[in-house]
Write a protein that holds these residues in place. Structure first.
Motif, PDB file in Angstrom:
ATOM      1  N   ILE A  47       0.899  -1.070  -0.038  1.00  0.00           N
ATOM      2  CA  ILE A  47      -0.104   0.028  -0.199  1.00  0.00           C
ATOM      3  C   ILE A  47       0.824   1.352   0.096  1.00  0.00           C
ATOM      4  O   ILE A  47       0.202   2.415  -0.218  1.00  0.00           O
ATOM      5  CB  ILE A  47      -1.098  -0.044   1.354  1.00  0.00           C
ATOM      6  CG1 ILE A  47      -0.307  -0.026   2.300  1.00  0.00           C
ATOM      7  CG2 ILE A  47      -2.016  -1.171   1.050  1.00  0.00           C
ATOM      8  CD1 ILE A  47      -1.256   0.010   3.886  1.00  0.00           C
ATOM      9  N   CYS A  56      -0.036  -4.992   2.958  1.00  0.00           N
ATOM     10  CA  CYS A  56      -1.122  -4.105   3.523  1.00  0.00           C
ATOM     11  C   CYS A  56      -0.908  -4.276   4.915  1.00  0.00           C
ATOM     12  O   CYS A  56      -1.687  -3.848   5.995  1.00  0.00           O
ATOM     13  CB  CYS A  56      -2.594  -4.527   3.275  1.00  0.00           C
ATOM     14  SG  CYS A  56      -3.095  -6.026   3.762  1.00  0.00           S
ATOM     15  N   ARG A 185     -10.644   0.962  -1.199  1.00  0.00           N
ATOM     16  CA  ARG A 185      -9.513   1.788  -0.617  1.00  0.00           C
ATOM     17  C   ARG A 185     -10.383   2.981   0.409  1.00  0.00           C
ATOM     18  O   ARG A 185      -9.924   3.534   1.285  1.00  0.00           O
ATOM     19  CB  ARG A 185      -8.593   2.352  -1.440  1.00  0.00           C
ATOM     20  CG  ARG A 185      -9.493   3.559  -2.370  1.00  0.00           C
ATOM     21  CD  ARG A 185      -8.166   4.517  -3.117  1.00  0.00           C
ATOM     22  NE  ARG A 185      -7.177   3.910  -3.819  1.00  0.00           N
ATOM     23  CZ  ARG A 185      -6.114   3.872  -3.831  1.00  0.00           C
ATOM     24  NH1 ARG A 185      -5.430   4.656  -2.700  1.00  0.00           N
ATOM     25  NH2 ARG A 185      -4.990   3.022  -4.461  1.00  0.00           N
ATOM     26  N   GLY A 192      -7.369   6.101   3.212  1.00  0.00           N
ATOM     27  CA  GLY A 192      -7.285   5.337   1.871  1.00  0.00           C
ATOM     28  C   GLY A 192      -7.117   5.967   0.803  1.00  0.00           C
ATOM     29  O   GLY A 192      -6.408   5.027  -0.026  1.00  0.00           O
ATOM     30  N   TYR A 198      -3.260  -0.235  -4.373  1.00  0.00           N
ATOM     31  CA  TYR A 198      -4.344  -0.932  -3.495  1.00  0.00           C
ATOM     32  C   TYR A 198      -5.020  -2.252  -4.440  1.00  0.00           C
ATOM     33  O   TYR A 198      -5.188  -1.942  -5.610  1.00  0.00           O
ATOM     34  CB  TYR A 198      -5.580  -0.176  -3.134  1.00  0.00           C
ATOM     35  CG  TYR A 198      -6.522  -0.818  -1.949  1.00  0.00           C
ATOM     36  CD1 TYR A 198      -5.850  -1.314  -0.781  1.00  0.00           C
ATOM     37  CD2 TYR A 198      -7.766  -1.239  -2.305  1.00  0.00           C
ATOM     38  CE1 TYR A 198      -6.659  -2.042   0.397  1.00  0.00           C
ATOM     39  CE2 TYR A 198      -8.518  -2.022  -1.409  1.00  0.00           C
ATOM     40  CZ  TYR A 198      -7.895  -2.316  -0.204  1.00  0.00           C
ATOM     41  OH  TYR A 198      -8.605  -3.192   0.811  1.00  0.00           O
TER      42      TYR A 198
END
Length: 254
Positions: A47, A56, A185, A192, A198
């Motif tokens: 990410i 992540c 996201r 996000g 993502y």
């Protein structure tokens, strides 16, 4: 191909939970019949651009509740040096070796910085003999469990998103709407949109042979219950047989 737009036509199905008539499941058929798969170690860019091998796991995992933390703690006690790169040496593992409290007072897995990269304390780095990856995930395979049982809730759920909403009917009665869909996201909150990459909306991750509702059976059963999952399968099977181009996830191969 770049990440697809966040907003596109989706197909949904709603049905009463066979095991609990007070719940109505609202499921995103477009996501659940997509060809998404986790590609950690197989092209996942992470990410954050400066931590491509961390996936992540950069920020650590917030516990859903006390039961979530307690369950994970039992498995942390099973980790040894062969599975956990950052396991404390020469003493028993303490809670503060793997749990921290964030600025909002929420409990989460500890993050550490190794060679300039921040990640969850359970994330083994590339130089570990098992390679990069989650120690709790590795433990699951060693002891014959599904990672759903050994990892924090948020870790095994991602990128499936479950939300709850109380809905009032026109006659004054209410029910609980349980939504099952894509954790894109936006699910990370305002931050996000700052993620460098993502997975759920990227074509690189839509390469599974079977759809999400099949490959993520264990996760969906844990989120919905077996009876609701079996009903979901019936709807997903029908959707796969009849879906039009408008019902396809845009990140899927066409």
């Amino acid at each position: 191909m770049p990440e697809v737009d966040l907003v596109f036509p989706r197909a949904y199905v709603e049905f009463v939970n066979p095991a609990d008539e007070s719940e109505v499941l609202r499921c995103d058929l477009t996501w659940l019949t997509s060809s998404f798969m986790c590609i950690f170690g197989q092209g996942c860019q992470g990410i954050y651009a400066d931590a491509p091998d961390v996936g992540c796991c950069t920020l650590g995992a917030h516990f859903a509740d006390k039961d979530d933390e307690k369950r994970v703690a039992a498995y942390v006690g099973m980790l040894d040096d062969e599975l956990w790169q950052q396991k404390p040496k020469g003493r028993k593992v303490r809670t503060n070796d793997w749990v921290e409290v964030d600025e909002d007072g929420e409990r989460k897995t500890l993050t550490t910085i190794v060679d300039g990269q921040q990640a969850c304390v359970f994330h083994n780095r590339n130089d570990f003999h098992l390679g990069a990856g989650c120690a709790l995930h590795a433990l699951a395979y060693v002891i014959g469990k599904n990672p759903v049982e050994t990892k924090p809730d948020v870790c095994w759920q991602l990128p499936i998103r479950r939300t709850f909403r109380t809905v009032e009917r026109q006659d004054g009665t209410t029910y609980t709407e349980v939504s099952i869909g894509e954790y894109d996201r936006r699910g990370w909150g305002p931050g996000g949109h700052d993620l460098d990459w993502y997975c759920s909306g990227n074509t690189e991750a839509h390469v599974a042979v079977e759809p999400v509702y099949v490959t993520h059976e264990a996760e969906l059963v844990a989120l919905m219950g077996r009876a609701a999952y079996d009903e979901l399968v019936r709807h997903c099977d029908a959707h796969v047989r009849s879906r039009s181009a408008l019902a396809l996830h845009p990140a899927d191969p066409h």
